[in-house]
Design an enzyme around this catalytic site. Structure first.
Site, mmCIF file in Angstrom:
data_model
loop_
_atom_site.group_PDB
_atom_site.id
_atom_site.type_symbol
_atom_site.label_atom_id
_atom_site.label_comp_id
_atom_site.label_asym_id
_atom_site.label_seq_id
_atom_site.Cartn_x
_atom_site.Cartn_y
_atom_site.Cartn_z
ATOM 1 C CD GLU A 25 -11.913 -2.980 13.422
ATOM 2 O OE1 GLU A 25 -10.917 -3.273 14.110
ATOM 3 O OE2 GLU A 25 -11.890 -2.942 12.175
ATOM 4 C CG ASN B 254 -7.630 9.983 10.186
ATOM 5 O OD1 ASN B 254 -8.176 10.839 10.884
ATOM 6 N ND2 ASN B 254 -6.644 10.251 9.346
ATOM 7 N NE ARG C 245 -9.873 12.481 4.263
ATOM 8 C CZ ARG C 245 -9.914 11.184 3.993
ATOM 9 N NH1 ARG C 245 -10.908 10.690 3.273
ATOM 10 N NH2 ARG C 245 -8.976 10.369 4.421
ATOM 11 C CG ASN D 139 -1.836 1.122 1.330
ATOM 12 O OD1 ASN D 139 -1.782 2.034 0.507
ATOM 13 N ND2 ASN D 139 -2.692 1.106 2.324
ATOM 14 C CD GLU E 228 -8.825 -1.050 4.010
ATOM 15 O OE1 GLU E 228 -8.329 -0.598 5.067
ATOM 16 O OE2 GLU E 228 -9.193 -0.347 3.075
ATOM 17 N NE ARG F 274 -6.087 1.539 -0.115
ATOM 18 C CZ ARG F 274 -6.086 2.644 0.599
ATOM 19 N NH1 ARG F 274 -5.002 3.028 1.238
ATOM 20 N NH2 ARG F 274 -7.167 3.372 0.686
ATOM 21 C CG PHE G 55 -13.073 9.365 16.976
ATOM 22 C CD1 PHE G 55 -12.608 9.674 15.707
ATOM 23 C CD2 PHE G 55 -14.415 9.585 17.254
ATOM 24 C CE1 PHE G 55 -13.453 10.180 14.733
ATOM 25 C CE2 PHE G 55 -15.274 10.089 16.284
ATOM 26 C CZ PHE G 55 -14.791 10.386 15.023
ATOM 27 C CG HIS H 278 -12.886 3.438 3.098
ATOM 28 N ND1 HIS H 278 -13.621 4.449 3.684
ATOM 29 C CD2 HIS H 278 -11.593 3.676 3.404
ATOM 30 C CE1 HIS H 278 -12.804 5.284 4.310
ATOM 31 N NE2 HIS H 278 -11.569 4.835 4.144
HETATM 32 P P1 AMP Z 1 -8.159 4.038 11.242
HETATM 33 O O1 AMP Z 1 -8.112 5.143 10.230
HETATM 34 O O2 AMP Z 1 -9.093 2.926 10.862
HETATM 35 O O3 AMP Z 1 -6.802 3.552 11.656
HETATM 36 O O4 AMP Z 1 -8.805 4.675 12.564
HETATM 37 C C1 AMP Z 1 -8.198 5.711 13.296
HETATM 38 C C2 AMP Z 1 -9.170 6.187 14.360
HETATM 39 O O5 AMP Z 1 -9.578 5.056 15.152
HETATM 40 C C3 AMP Z 1 -8.588 7.200 15.328
HETATM 41 O O6 AMP Z 1 -9.495 8.270 15.512
HETATM 42 C C4 AMP Z 1 -8.434 6.432 16.627
HETATM 43 O O7 AMP Z 1 -8.748 7.228 17.736
HETATM 44 C C5 AMP Z 1 -9.421 5.312 16.522
HETATM 45 N N1 AMP Z 1 -8.860 4.108 17.165
HETATM 46 C C6 AMP Z 1 -7.976 3.252 16.630
HETATM 47 N N2 AMP Z 1 -7.664 2.279 17.520
HETATM 48 C C7 AMP Z 1 -8.343 2.548 18.642
HETATM 49 C C8 AMP Z 1 -8.437 1.916 19.929
HETATM 50 N N3 AMP Z 1 -7.759 0.811 20.224
HETATM 51 N N4 AMP Z 1 -9.264 2.493 20.833
HETATM 52 C C9 AMP Z 1 -9.975 3.592 20.541
HETATM 53 N N5 AMP Z 1 -9.923 4.241 19.356
HETATM 54 C C10 AMP Z 1 -9.125 3.728 18.418
#
Ligand code: AMP
Length: 395
Positions: free
Chosen positions: A333, A210, A240, A7, A383, A90, A283, A179
């Site tokens: 998740e 994100n 965004r 990727n 993915e 990817r 988050f 996605h």
């Molecule tokens: P992603 O783009 O799928 O990697 O997701 C990133 C977002 O998921 C961020 O805002 C993180 O705060 C949240 N996130 C990822 N892992 C965790 C976790 N173990 N606990 C709480 N939030 C998570």
């Protein structure tokens, strides 16, 4: 078979080596700061993770570091490059040309290049990754797996914008969605979890990370999705905007004397959760802010969760029914609070969360009550595994 999944971004390259029989990850890692200086973080399963500062003036150098890490006698996992049976890449944008993954040939490379103006930040980087791999592994078959391909089944009423038609004819301006690899993988798994064939069910997949998008999957096919011509549309995201009134752009540009390019930067990098909270795009930081009583963190998460809820309602209406919902990706998740906010008040649609079950993080689990007519699940996305499966299927 051993499949290397790549990727490639403009200055980064993520990789995983996957054994397609056991679906185990044999090794994985990340090259960062390519063309600036270079850093490689590598983990071979069962061995210690390590990071090295490496000289990566271009992506060829990065791929060479990846291959060296895989071949390293002490920390690697391969004794010869011949053990790599295929590479899956990817690719972000396949335009209307690619409705499926495809084996990479010179013609395919040209066609991907033809989609560059639809994803000017991503596709050129993806192509550099392919070319670097081809140079160092000329005899290994390679497959392109597109983020947009799964959504090519959308009907025209879902993908056309209310713009003059010639912009579609001349420039292919339409909704593409992204996605797709994740939405496809998770929707198939969700169908299996509720004991149905994908062709038999109406599903909503909420990929919340994100970057976030939601897809309506009817009979195994994407029939609508929240992202658009670009990944800026739909839900508000980490940085965004998601959907905004298009007139806002000219309004702010004239108030603040900004160019279109500067506005684009604000919409992509300074908006969403970061812009609303003024604290963070992550988050976890927003949750911490809420716990401390920060009202703008509360607002950001409320705006996000409310948008998720609205799309769940919209897509149930679009499909004329709903069997199950999946929450996936980092936030989907791992964030019980967002999942609760996004589904509360939807009991009238047959959606009732089990508050205890909803505390789950990062694991596959049903989070709706046993008698909820619509099943709600947390389904971790993968993915890389999806790309490896597609690659094996094609070669
Ligand atoms: P992603 O783009 O799928 O990697 O997701 C990133 C977002 O998921 C961020 O805002 C993180 O705060 C949240 N996130 C990822 N892992 C965790 C976790 N173990 N606990 C709480 N939030 C998570």
């Amino acid at each position: 078979m051993k499949v290397l999944v790549i990727n490639c971004g403009s200055s980064s390259l993520k990789y995983q080596l996957i054994d397609s029989e056991t679906e185990a990850v044999l090794a994985k890692g990340l090259c960062e700061r390519i063309t600036i200086d270079g850093k490689l973080t590598h983990t071979t399963t069962g061995k210690e993770k390590y990071t090295i500062d490496a000289d990566m003036p271009d992506h060829n150098a990065a791929v060479q570091y990846v291959l060296d890490a895989l071949l390293n006698k002490e920390t690697g996992v391969l004794s010869s490059l011949k053990e790599i049976d295929a590479v899956g890449h990817r690719i972000v944008h396949g335009g209307e040309k690619f409705a499926k993954s495809t084996v990479i040939t010179d013609d395919v490379l040209k066609a991907i290049e033809g989609c560059n103006d639809l994803a000017p930040l991503h596709n050129p980087a993806n192509l550099i990754g392919i070319r670097a791999c081809k140079k160092l592994m000329p005899d290994v078959p390679m497959v392109a797996v597109f983020d947009t391909a799964f959504h090519q089944t959308m009907p025209d009423k879902a993908y056309m914008y209310g713009l003059p038609y010639e912009y579609y004819v001349n420039y292919k301006v339409r909704r593409y969605g992204f996605h797709g690899t994740s939405h496809c993988f998770v929707s198939k798994r969700l169908a299996a979890l509720i004991g149905k064939k994908p062709e038999e069910c109406k599903l909503i997949v909420c990929h919340l990370g994100n970057g976030s998008s939601i897809t309506a999957v009817d009979g195994g096919k994407s029939v609508d999705t929240t992202m658009g011509l670009t990944p800026l549309a739909g839900l508000p995201m980490g940085t965004r905007t998601g959907d905004v009134d298009p007139a806002i752009i000219e309004f702010i540009a004239s108030k603040e004397n900004k160019t279109v390019k500067e506005m684009n930067d604000i919409l992509n990098k300074k908006s969403g959760m970061l812009g609303l909270s003024g604290v963070s795009s992550d988050f976890r930081d927003l949750d911490a802010g809420i716990a401390e009583g920060n009202d703008r963190c509360r607002l950001a998460v409320d705006v996000f969760s409310y948008a998720v809820k609205k799309y769940i309602g919209a897509y149930a209406a679009a499909m004329g029914g709903l069997d199950a919902i999946a929450f996936t990706a980092g936030v989907g998740e791992n964030n019980p609070y967002v999942r609760r906010l996004a589904t509360e008040g939807l009991e009238f649609m047959g959606i009732t969360l089990d508050e205890n079950a909803n505390q789950v993080r990062g694991e596959e689990a049903r989070i709706s009550t046993a008698d909820s007519p619509v099943a709600v699940w947390v389904v971790p996305t993968n993915e890389e595994l999806a790309i490896a499966r597609e690659t094996v299927a094609l070669i």
